[in-house]
Scaffold this active site. Structure first.
Site, PDB file in Angstrom:
ATOM      1  N   ASP A 105      92.052  54.807 156.513  1.00  0.00           N
ATOM      2  CA  ASP A 105      91.455  54.474 155.206  1.00  0.00           C
ATOM      3  C   ASP A 105      90.017  54.970 155.164  1.00  0.00           C
ATOM      4  OD1 ASP A 105      92.303  52.018 152.933  1.00  0.00           O
ATOM      5  OD2 ASP A 105      90.274  52.866 152.935  1.00  0.00           O
TER       6      ASP A 105
ATOM      7  N   GLU B 221      93.062  57.070 144.518  1.00  0.00           N
ATOM      8  CA  GLU B 221      92.225  56.475 143.484  1.00  0.00           C
ATOM      9  C   GLU B 221      93.211  55.870 142.494  1.00  0.00           C
ATOM     10  OE1 GLU B 221      89.031  56.033 143.185  1.00  0.00           O
ATOM     11  OE2 GLU B 221      88.463  57.101 145.001  1.00  0.00           O
TER      12      GLU B 221
ATOM     13  N   LYS C  84      98.806  61.392 139.949  1.00  0.00           N
ATOM     14  CA  LYS C  84      99.928  60.815 140.709  1.00  0.00           C
ATOM     15  C   LYS C  84     101.199  61.655 140.491  1.00  0.00           C
ATOM     16  CE  LYS C  84     100.142  57.510 142.879  1.00  0.00           C
ATOM     17  NZ  LYS C  84      99.860  57.203 144.317  1.00  0.00           N
TER      18      LYS C  84
ATOM     19  N   TYR D 218      94.516  59.629 135.872  1.00  0.00           N
ATOM     20  CA  TYR D 218      95.120  58.936 137.028  1.00  0.00           C
ATOM     21  C   TYR D 218      96.606  59.272 137.139  1.00  0.00           C
ATOM     22  CZ  TYR D 218      97.680  55.239 139.429  1.00  0.00           C
ATOM     23  OH  TYR D 218      98.561  54.561 140.227  1.00  0.00           O
TER      24      TYR D 218
ATOM     25  N   THR E 199     103.950  55.586 141.069  1.00  0.00           N
ATOM     26  CA  THR E 199     103.780  54.596 140.004  1.00  0.00           C
ATOM     27  C   THR E 199     104.665  54.913 138.798  1.00  0.00           C
ATOM     28  OG1 THR E 199     102.193  53.842 138.337  1.00  0.00           O
ATOM     29  CG2 THR E 199     101.746  55.969 139.328  1.00  0.00           C
ATOM     30  N   ASP E 200     105.015  53.882 138.041  1.00  0.00           N
ATOM     31  CA  ASP E 200     105.781  54.098 136.805  1.00  0.00           C
ATOM     32  C   ASP E 200     104.964  54.851 135.755  1.00  0.00           C
ATOM     33  OD1 ASP E 200     104.004  52.085 136.043  1.00  0.00           O
ATOM     34  OD2 ASP E 200     105.541  50.710 135.303  1.00  0.00           O
ATOM     35  N   GLU E 201     103.632  54.898 135.932  1.00  0.00           N
ATOM     36  CA  GLU E 201     102.795  55.555 134.916  1.00  0.00           C
ATOM     37  C   GLU E 201     103.060  57.055 134.831  1.00  0.00           C
ATOM     38  OE1 GLU E 201      98.717  54.490 134.543  1.00  0.00           O
ATOM     39  OE2 GLU E 201      99.098  52.413 135.068  1.00  0.00           O
TER      40      GLU E 201
ATOM     41  N   ASP F  37      89.435  60.206 156.031  1.00  0.00           N
ATOM     42  CA  ASP F  37      89.753  60.681 154.681  1.00  0.00           C
ATOM     43  C   ASP F  37      91.036  61.512 154.730  1.00  0.00           C
ATOM     44  OD1 ASP F  37      89.753  61.987 152.219  1.00  0.00           O
ATOM     45  OD2 ASP F  37      87.608  62.469 152.277  1.00  0.00           O
TER      46      ASP F  37
HETATM   47  P1  NAD Z   1      93.623  50.334 145.751  1.00  0.00           P
HETATM   48  O1  NAD Z   1      92.723  51.111 144.849  1.00  0.00           O
HETATM   49  O2  NAD Z   1      93.472  48.852 145.827  1.00  0.00           O
HETATM   50  O3  NAD Z   1      93.486  50.893 147.255  1.00  0.00           O
HETATM   51  C1  NAD Z   1      93.412  52.245 147.572  1.00  0.00           C
HETATM   52  C2  NAD Z   1      93.038  52.380 149.039  1.00  0.00           C
HETATM   53  O4  NAD Z   1      93.033  53.780 149.376  1.00  0.00           O
HETATM   54  C3  NAD Z   1      91.646  51.837 149.381  1.00  0.00           C
HETATM   55  O5  NAD Z   1      91.684  51.096 150.580  1.00  0.00           O
HETATM   56  C4  NAD Z   1      90.797  53.102 149.554  1.00  0.00           C
HETATM   57  O6  NAD Z   1      89.708  52.925 150.434  1.00  0.00           O
HETATM   58  C5  NAD Z   1      91.839  54.070 150.094  1.00  0.00           C
HETATM   59  N1  NAD Z   1      91.478  55.486 149.853  1.00  0.00           N
HETATM   60  C6  NAD Z   1      91.065  56.033 148.674  1.00  0.00           C
HETATM   61  N2  NAD Z   1      90.815  57.347 148.847  1.00  0.00           N
HETATM   62  C7  NAD Z   1      91.093  57.643 150.153  1.00  0.00           C
HETATM   63  C8  NAD Z   1      91.048  58.833 150.939  1.00  0.00           C
HETATM   64  N3  NAD Z   1      90.646  59.995 150.399  1.00  0.00           N
HETATM   65  N4  NAD Z   1      91.419  58.768 152.233  1.00  0.00           N
HETATM   66  C9  NAD Z   1      91.830  57.593 152.780  1.00  0.00           C
HETATM   67  N5  NAD Z   1      91.861  56.438 152.093  1.00  0.00           N
HETATM   68  C10 NAD Z   1      91.518  56.453 150.782  1.00  0.00           C
HETATM   69  O7  NAD Z   1      95.095  50.746 145.330  1.00  0.00           O
HETATM   70  P2  NAD Z   1      96.416  49.827 145.234  1.00  0.00           P
HETATM   71  O8  NAD Z   1      96.413  49.115 143.936  1.00  0.00           O
HETATM   72  O9  NAD Z   1      96.590  49.085 146.501  1.00  0.00           O
HETATM   73  O10 NAD Z   1      97.529  50.979 145.117  1.00  0.00           O
HETATM   74  C11 NAD Z   1      98.060  51.582 146.301  1.00  0.00           C
HETATM   75  C12 NAD Z   1      99.030  52.681 145.892  1.00  0.00           C
HETATM   76  O11 NAD Z   1     100.064  52.132 145.085  1.00  0.00           O
HETATM   77  C13 NAD Z   1      98.373  53.790 145.051  1.00  0.00           C
HETATM   78  O12 NAD Z   1      98.900  55.025 145.488  1.00  0.00           O
HETATM   79  C14 NAD Z   1      98.803  53.477 143.625  1.00  0.00           C
HETATM   80  O13 NAD Z   1      98.910  54.653 142.863  1.00  0.00           O
HETATM   81  C15 NAD Z   1     100.154  52.835 143.849  1.00  0.00           C
HETATM   82  N6  NAD Z   1     100.581  51.822 142.847  1.00  0.00           N
HETATM   83  C16 NAD Z   1      99.764  50.782 142.499  1.00  0.00           C
HETATM   84  C17 NAD Z   1     100.206  49.817 141.605  1.00  0.00           C
HETATM   85  C18 NAD Z   1      99.340  48.640 141.199  1.00  0.00           C
HETATM   86  O14 NAD Z   1      99.720  47.896 140.297  1.00  0.00           O
HETATM   87  N7  NAD Z   1      98.204  48.400 141.838  1.00  0.00           N
HETATM   88  C19 NAD Z   1     101.496  49.912 141.065  1.00  0.00           C
HETATM   89  C20 NAD Z   1     102.298  51.000 141.430  1.00  0.00           C
HETATM   90  C21 NAD Z   1     101.842  51.939 142.349  1.00  0.00           C
HETATM   91  O1  DAU Z   2     101.971  50.575 136.219  1.00  0.00           O
HETATM   92  C1  DAU Z   2     101.430  50.706 137.512  1.00  0.00           C
HETATM   93  C2  DAU Z   2      99.942  50.882 137.418  1.00  0.00           C
HETATM   94  O2  DAU Z   2      99.390  49.643 137.065  1.00  0.00           O
HETATM   95  C3  DAU Z   2      99.326  51.405 138.705  1.00  0.00           C
HETATM   96  O3  DAU Z   2      99.811  52.695 138.963  1.00  0.00           O
HETATM   97  C4  DAU Z   2      97.799  51.445 138.611  1.00  0.00           C
HETATM   98  O4  DAU Z   2      97.241  51.805 139.859  1.00  0.00           O
HETATM   99  C5  DAU Z   2      97.299  50.076 138.220  1.00  0.00           C
HETATM  100  O5  DAU Z   2      95.901  50.128 138.024  1.00  0.00           O
HETATM  101  C6  DAU Z   2      97.995  49.597 136.944  1.00  0.00           C
HETATM  102  O6  DAU Z   2      97.566  50.359 135.785  1.00  0.00           O
HETATM  103  P1  DAU Z   2      97.245  49.663 134.374  1.00  0.00           P
HETATM  104  O7  DAU Z   2      96.314  50.542 133.627  1.00  0.00           O
HETATM  105  O8  DAU Z   2      98.494  49.228 133.686  1.00  0.00           O
HETATM  106  O9  DAU Z   2      96.505  48.326 134.920  1.00  0.00           O
HETATM  107  P2  DAU Z   2      95.180  47.564 134.457  1.00  0.00           P
HETATM  108  O10 DAU Z   2      95.124  46.288 135.233  1.00  0.00           O
HETATM  109  O11 DAU Z   2      93.983  48.442 134.468  1.00  0.00           O
HETATM  110  O12 DAU Z   2      95.496  47.216 132.937  1.00  0.00           O
HETATM  111  C7  DAU Z   2      96.657  46.457 132.585  1.00  0.00           C
HETATM  112  C8  DAU Z   2      96.677  46.322 131.073  1.00  0.00           C
HETATM  113  O13 DAU Z   2      95.584  45.470 130.673  1.00  0.00           O
HETATM  114  C9  DAU Z   2      96.481  47.624 130.333  1.00  0.00           C
HETATM  115  O14 DAU Z   2      97.269  47.612 129.137  1.00  0.00           O
HETATM  116  C10 DAU Z   2      94.994  47.632 129.965  1.00  0.00           C
HETATM  117  C11 DAU Z   2      94.693  46.156 129.787  1.00  0.00           C
HETATM  118  N1  DAU Z   2      93.311  45.719 130.116  1.00  0.00           N
HETATM  119  C12 DAU Z   2      92.832  46.056 131.343  1.00  0.00           C
HETATM  120  C13 DAU Z   2      91.557  45.690 131.717  1.00  0.00           C
HETATM  121  C14 DAU Z   2      90.998  46.071 133.079  1.00  0.00           C
HETATM  122  C15 DAU Z   2      92.568  44.987 129.205  1.00  0.00           C
HETATM  123  O15 DAU Z   2      93.021  44.673 128.095  1.00  0.00           O
HETATM  124  N2  DAU Z   2      91.306  44.612 129.584  1.00  0.00           N
HETATM  125  C16 DAU Z   2      90.753  44.949 130.794  1.00  0.00           C
HETATM  126  O16 DAU Z   2      89.572  44.598 131.051  1.00  0.00           O
END
Ligand code: NAD
Ligand code: DAU
Length: 345
Positions: A40, A94, A164, A160, A135-137, A66
């Site tokens: 990480d 990211e 992905k 983003y 991700t589903d996005e 990295d």
């Molecule tokens: P996060 O942002 O909380 O964590 C990302 C981690 O990656 C951090 O620890 C960061 O330090 C590390 N990182 C970033 N750049 C790096 C690099 N260049 N080299 C090594 N480490 C690096 O993310 P998360 O929410 O835990 O998501 C993890 C994965 O799951 C991501 O790939 C994201 O696209 C995917 N994902 C997230 C969600 C969600 O709802 N959070 C849903 C579906 C998929």
């Molecule tokens: O669907 C999976 C994705 O979910 C992951 O791939 C991403 O890493 C994760 O960040 C997340 O993306 P979203 O954009 O859906 O999540 P976020 O929590 O940023 O926002 C969820 C919803 O809430 C979205 O419709 C935007 C809204 N929102 C978000 C924030 C931060 C608000 O209305 N107010 C806010 O301040």
């Protein structure tokens, strides 16, 4: 089996982030004989304090590096056992849509370039299985009905999700061209412990607890399909152990909610007034609705979520309430000193 006789060795990238931390903590319990190596970079989203329970374990190692640098990836792989199969779960990314709208380049660097660097090193090292956590996005936005299947065309809408989708295509190309043992997962929105308070649910819990305003984008009617992070981690483990090489697996909880409904539930659970809600300018290009069809992983790998939203949203709120010091250190930036304090550099 002694701590030094591992049955498997796993390299996790991005293990100090939200989902990666939860994955490592659950794996340390469920697969105690595995050697776990966490690579990480510790960006703003990485918090090693999440993993303090693993620090003393003989079969866990943290490597600060990295994924964009092949020497760092090589260094991490050199910490993995050579006598048992090596697998990789790739979380590092990211991950925040709003940050990608401000500045897309870090997303291309880590999500696209970093994934290719990682693929190249892993292929040269002959990894046995490589799970790319996506991700589903990548599928874009839905209208009022329907759900994303694995066959839905990729149509990402934010920097983003575009980065992905690009990384998914690079994994697909490695599978197709080189016979690389890759698998791709695409999950919906996660919530649970250790989520950085820039994302909807932890931000709203943190603000409501502090009596601050809750910024709701647009009309608050955008819909997300929410999954408790522990369920996501179990699905990734099922794909890692039993998924068919080369396949894509959607992961989701069949649990759609408009943002405003979630904000109301959080306020009500915390006993705070709805007058804290502030409707603010919408996110540019804001995807309206996501919904996942997770029937493939259910059918092939017998995976199903264990937690309902009515169970796990209160668990999540309670976790943030009982971890107010963790939250405070994230909010004031002190969490970033943890690495230097524990690892001495
Ligand atoms: P996060 O942002 O909380 O964590 C990302 C981690 O990656 C951090 O620890 C960061 O330090 C590390 N990182 C970033 N750049 C790096 C690099 N260049 N080299 C090594 N480490 C690096 O993310 P998360 O929410 O835990 O998501 C993890 C994965 O799951 C991501 O790939 C994201 O696209 C995917 N994902 C997230 C969600 C969600 O709802 N959070 C849903 C579906 C998929
Ligand atoms: O669907 C999976 C994705 O979910 C992951 O791939 C991403 O890493 C994760 O960040 C997340 O993306 P979203 O954009 O859906 O999540 P976020 O929590 O940023 O926002 C969820 C919803 O809430 C979205 O419709 C935007 C809204 N929102 C978000 C924030 C931060 C608000 O209305 N107010 C806010 O301040």
């Amino acid at each position: 089996m002694s701590a030094h006789q591992h049955s498997h060795t796993l390299l996790v990238t991005g293990g100090a982030g939200f989902i990666g931390s939860n994955f490592l903590l659950t794996l340390a319990q469920s697969r105690p004989s595995w050697k776990l190596v966490n690579l990480d970079k510790l960006t703003y989203a990485g918090n090693l304090e999440n993993l303090k329970d693993l620090e003393q374990r003989a079969n866990y190692e943290f490597v600060h590096g990295d994924i964009c640098k092949s020497a760092d990836v090589e260094r991490a792989i050199s910490r993995c056992s050579t006598t048992v199969p090596l697998s990789v779960v790739h979380f590092a990314a990211e991950s925040h849509v709003d940050r990608s709208i401000q500045s897309g380049l870090p997303f291309v660097e880590t999500n696209v370039v970093g994934t290719q660097v990682l693929l190249d090193v892993c292929r040269a090292r002959g990894v046995a299985r490589f799970v790319h956590v996506s991700t589903d996005e990548v599928y874009g936005s839905l209208g009022d009905t329907g759900a994303f299947t694995e066959e839905t065309p990729l149509a990402p809408n934010s920097p983003y999700s575009a980065s992905k989708a690009a990384s998914d295509l690079l994994v697909r190309a490695a599978i197709h061209t080189h016979g690389f043992p890759g698998l791709i997962t695409r999950c919906s929105n996660n919530y649970g412990p250790f989520q950085f308070p820039e994302k909807l649910i932890p931000l709203m819990i943190a603000n409501a607890s502090a009596g601050k305003e809750l910024p709701v984008y647009g009309d608050g009617q955008n819909v997300r399909d929410w999954l408790y992070v522990v369920d996501h981690c179990e699905a990734i483990l099922a794909v890692l152990e039993r998924g068919r090489l080369g396949e894509v697996y959607n992961i989701g909880g069949n649990n759609e909610h408009p943002n405003l409904a979630i904000v109301h539930q959080i306020l009500s659970a915390l006993g705070k007034p709805t007058s804290l809600i502030r409707f603010v300018k919408d996110r540019p290009g804001h995807d309206r609705r996501y919904a996942i069809d997770a029937s493939k992983i259910a059918r092939e790998l017998a995976w199903a979520p264990r937690f309902s939203f009515t169970q796990a949203l209160p668990l999540t709120i309670a976790w943030y309430q009982s971890h107010s010091e963790w939250l405070g250190r994230v909010q004031n930036g002190a969490y970033r000193d943890y690495y230097a304090r524990q690892y001495g550099s």
